[in-house]
Design a protein around this motif. Structure first.
Motif, PDB file in Angstrom:
ATOM      1  N   UNK A 119       0.904  -1.208  -0.082  1.00 24.33           N
ATOM      2  CA  UNK A 119       0.111   0.119  -0.082  1.00 24.33           C
ATOM      3  C   UNK A 119       1.027   1.298   0.506  1.00 24.33           C
ATOM      4  N   UNK A 120       0.842   2.196  -0.813  1.00 27.26           N
ATOM      5  CA  UNK A 120       2.014   3.121  -0.946  1.00 27.26           C
ATOM      6  C   UNK A 120       0.877   4.358  -1.590  1.00 27.26           C
ATOM      7  N   UNK A 121       1.358   5.869  -0.600  1.00 25.96           N
ATOM      8  CA  UNK A 121       0.217   6.860  -0.234  1.00 25.96           C
ATOM      9  C   UNK A 121       1.831   8.333  -0.925  1.00 25.96           C
ATOM     10  N   UNK A 122       1.194   9.280  -1.632  1.00 27.26           N
ATOM     11  CA  UNK A 122       2.551  10.092  -1.732  1.00 27.26           C
ATOM     12  C   UNK A 122       2.224  10.366  -0.285  1.00 27.26           C
ATOM     13  N   UNK A 123       3.726  11.973  -0.485  1.00 30.56           N
ATOM     14  CA  UNK A 123       3.934  12.465   1.049  1.00 30.56           C
ATOM     15  C   UNK A 123       4.012  13.957   0.009  1.00 30.56           C
ATOM     16  N   UNK A 124       4.489  14.986   0.853  1.00 32.08           N
ATOM     17  CA  UNK A 124       4.128  16.502   0.454  1.00 32.08           C
ATOM     18  C   UNK A 124       5.939  16.623  -0.331  1.00 32.08           C
ATOM     19  N   UNK A 125       6.391  15.506  -0.233  1.00 31.97           N
ATOM     20  CA  UNK A 125       7.715  15.325  -0.241  1.00 31.97           C
ATOM     21  C   UNK A 125       7.567  15.254  -2.064  1.00 31.97           C
ATOM     22  N   UNK A 126       6.799  14.660  -2.655  1.00 31.10           N
ATOM     23  CA  UNK A 126       6.202  14.036  -3.896  1.00 31.10           C
ATOM     24  C   UNK A 126       5.791  14.974  -4.562  1.00 31.10           C
ATOM     25  N   UNK A 127       5.734  15.743  -3.629  1.00 28.13           N
ATOM     26  CA  UNK A 127       4.567  16.861  -4.916  1.00 28.13           C
ATOM     27  C   UNK A 127       5.958  17.762  -5.436  1.00 28.13           C
ATOM     28  N   UNK A 128       6.621  17.861  -6.491  1.00 27.80           N
ATOM     29  CA  UNK A 128       6.964  18.964  -7.689  1.00 27.80           C
ATOM     30  C   UNK A 128       7.013  20.135  -7.739  1.00 27.80           C
ATOM     31  N   UNK A 129       7.870  21.172  -6.940  1.00 23.96           N
ATOM     32  CA  UNK A 129       7.349  22.522  -6.500  1.00 23.96           C
ATOM     33  C   UNK A 129       7.885  22.957  -7.767  1.00 23.96           C
ATOM     34  N   UNK A 130       8.458  22.897  -9.311  1.00 21.86           N
ATOM     35  CA  UNK A 130       8.690  23.139 -10.218  1.00 21.86           C
ATOM     36  C   UNK A 130       7.524  23.209 -11.167  1.00 21.86           C
ATOM     37  N   UNK A 131       6.564  22.491 -10.931  1.00 18.69           N
ATOM     38  CA  UNK A 131       5.634  21.577 -11.528  1.00 18.69           C
ATOM     39  C   UNK A 131       4.783  22.683 -11.154  1.00 18.69           C
ATOM     40  N   UNK A 132       4.460  22.947  -9.700  1.00 19.59           N
ATOM     41  CA  UNK A 132       3.281  23.990  -9.488  1.00 19.59           C
ATOM     42  C   UNK A 132       3.475  24.763  -9.789  1.00 19.59           C
ATOM     43  N   UNK A 133       5.077  25.972  -9.676  1.00 15.21           N
ATOM     44  CA  UNK A 133       5.372  27.251  -9.284  1.00 15.21           C
ATOM     45  C   UNK A 133       4.882  27.187 -11.813  1.00 15.21           C
ATOM     46  N   UNK A 134       4.903  26.255 -11.925  1.00 18.87           N
ATOM     47  CA  UNK A 134       5.004  26.436 -13.640  1.00 18.87           C
ATOM     48  C   UNK A 134       3.293  26.885 -13.872  1.00 18.87           C
ATOM     49  N   UNK A 135       2.595  26.225 -13.122  1.00 18.71           N
ATOM     50  CA  UNK A 135       1.390  26.385 -12.852  1.00 18.71           C
ATOM     51  C   UNK A 135       0.523  27.782 -12.186  1.00 18.71           C
ATOM     52  N   UNK A 136       1.298  28.445 -11.911  1.00 16.30           N
ATOM     53  CA  UNK A 136       0.934  29.832 -11.682  1.00 16.30           C
ATOM     54  C   UNK A 136       1.377  31.208 -11.938  1.00 16.30           C
ATOM     55  N   UNK A 137       0.404  31.903 -11.465  1.00 19.14           N
ATOM     56  CA  UNK A 137       1.217  33.644 -12.687  1.00 19.14           C
ATOM     57  C   UNK A 137       0.788  34.501 -10.791  1.00 19.14           C
ATOM     58  N   UNK A 138       2.009  35.779 -10.988  1.00 15.83           N
ATOM     59  CA  UNK A 138       2.029  36.752 -10.432  1.00 15.83           C
ATOM     60  C   UNK A 138       0.198  37.418 -10.566  1.00 15.83           C
ATOM     61  N   UNK A 139      -0.020  37.552  -9.125  1.00 15.33           N
ATOM     62  CA  UNK A 139      -1.379  38.891  -9.415  1.00 15.33           C
ATOM     63  C   UNK A 139      -0.872  39.879  -8.949  1.00 15.33           C
TER      64      UNK A 139
END
Length: 482
Positions: free
Chosen positions: A92-112
């Motif tokens: 049984x395997x689940x993801x954790x916060x370190x499994x989240x790719x920060x570079x990808x989440x950063x690429x999905x955002x823009x400055x407001x």
């Protein structure tokens, strides 16, 4: 007794000096030592943070994180091969916060721009499933503008997970969007819900969260399937408690919802420290759920709490799955594991307890007993008509105890199918006249003079069969002499 291994926070990274070979040998050797006094594990839980991750701004982050997952799943695969005979359906395997790719989440955002800030900024930042994020380092507001890219921040994890389970028979298939998966362990007596506590977790939002309604959808899924196991467990990654200046833990209300809907024991990691907690909710007369945390299997020393070594858990359950014992294993000199003997774990273990599951009549749920009865009828119908049944192997696996009707049905089915080797292995020592006669026949068919003589000397073989088997014994003796 049913037993599982719980590991967490692997943090696989090229910067970590401890390698997979060392970890594998240490865990397997410790399990071998543990099994001398107890049992070998039948399942493996991995509660997140498989990799360390890649720093924000890294040039070739996709390649680097994929390589980390290769190392992480190499370890999990080899543990499965060594401890579970390669049965990945019991992992049984689940993801954790370190499994989240920060570079990808950063690429999905823009400055407001400040002029476009929402009026109720604080409310917008805390809104469930909201799209705004605040960067304290930059003192700037961001918004998620590419939903598909944001969802792919766990893309490397999912790709590696799907490869790991490829060709594995699971209760439900892997689905990136579902928010949970289901695993069956302990001969289908226990079900495990694997939840993702990384919903909306990214490089600017550290809070843990389950996606909206996921616990309820899981409970209704079980209801539709008609599943009511003796033990219902859940796995997620994040801690359920944290100090006021921390935000990276899971709201305990999610866990209360699990307990209210029948989950009896939960497993998580994240805090890099083994612990167990009893959680009670006043629903339906009161329900108790046990929550177990595993320490980090191989995080760097600077990531471990002060005075804490690398750890993993072994959890043993009573045969009825109504209680258990948590054994904490800790790395000591020579990179070897042994029982932890400090804090609450003076004896290396602590008891676990939870509310037992009952049916609508208030009776304890016994799926094994129910299945044993069902499969006995199926096998009996088959041998009565002189045919083989695929259910015979399942009845054998359920190991019906001596003196019970299912055991008699199993014996008769194996005789009809002429499975002499199986009778020879399973029904020794014999219990009763029928088993003695069947064992004598199996010993003769397999040419085992020693076992035949032992049966004849044991006193269970009826006199009406003795003359026949004395002649067969003499025949075996002649064969051996020639």
């Amino acid at each position: 007794m049913p037993t599982l291994i719980h590991i967490s926070d692997l943090h696989r990274s090229p910067d970590e000096p401890i390698d997979n070979d060392t970890l594998l040998a240490a865990v397997v050797a410790d399990v071998d030592r543990f099994a001398i006094s107890y049992e070998r594990p039948e399942a493996l839980i991995v509660s997140g943070d498989l990799v360390q991750g890649v720093k924000l701004g890294s040039a070739d982050f996709k390649r680097d994180i994929d390589q980390q997952y290769e190392v992480a799943f190499d370890l999990i695969r080899r543990l499965s091969d060594e401890l579970l005979a390669g049965d990945r359906s019991k992992v049984v395997i689940v993801p954790g916060n370190h499994d989240v790719c920060w570079n990808t989440s950063h690429a999905a955002m823009e400055h407001v721009a400040p002029a476009d800030y929402p009026r109720a900024l604080r409310h917008s930042l805390g809104e469930r499933d909201g799209q705004f994020r605040w960067s304290w380092d930059e003192q700037r507001l961001y918004r998620i503008v590419q939903a598909s890219t944001y969802r792919d921040r766990l893309g490397s994890y999912w790709g590696a997970l799907e490869t790991f389970y490829s060709g594995t028979d699971l209760p439900i298939p892997i689905d990136r969007a579902r928010g949970y998966h289901i695993f069956s362990i302990f001969d289908d007596q226990a079900l495990v819900a694997a939840f993702e506590s990384t919903h909306r977790n990214d490089h600017l939002r550290y809070e843990a969260e389950l996606c909206t309604g996921v616990v309820s959808r899981f409970a209704m899924h079980l209801r539709r399937l008609g599943l009511n196991p003796a033990l219902l467990a859940a796995v997620w990654h994040h801690s359920v408690n944290g100090p006021p200046n921390k935000e990276d833990y899971l709201n305990i209300e999610f866990i209360r919802e699990m307990a209210g809907l029948g989950v009896q024991i939960g497993f998580h990691g994240h805090q890099h420290l083994a612990e167990s907690t009893d959680l009670s909710v006043s629903i339906g007369g009161g329900t108790t759920m046990s929550v177990v945390s595993a320490g980090s299997l191989c995080a760097s020393w600077h990531d471990l709490p002060r005075g804490t070594n690398r750890q993993y858990n072994i959890v043993r359950f009573d045969p009825s799955l109504s209680a258990g014992t948590l054994h904490v294993r800790e790395m000591v000199e020579g990179s070897q594991f042994t029982e932890r003997t400090s804090g609450r774990f003076i004896g290396g273990k602590v008891p676990l307890a939870w509310t037992a599951r009952t049916d609508l009549g208030g009776r304890l749920v016994d799926p094994r007993g129910k299945r044993l009865r069902e499969i006995t009828v199926e096998v009996e119908e088959a041998w009565k008509h002189g045919r083989k049944s695929t259910a015979t192997k399942e009845l054998l696996r359920l190991t019906p105890p001596a003196g019970t009707y299912p055991r008699k049905v199993l014996l008769r089915a194996l005789q009809v199918e002429r499975e002499w080797a199986t009778i020879f292995d399973f029904f020794w020592p014999t219990s009763g006249v029928d088993e003695a006669v069947a064992m004598a026949e199996a010993a003769f068919q397999l040419g085992n003079l020693e076992r035949l003589e032992a049966i004849m000397a044991g006193g269970e073989l009826p006199q009406t069969f003795r003359e026949e088997f004395e002649a067969r014994r003499d025949l075996l003796r002649l064969r051996k002499e020639n």
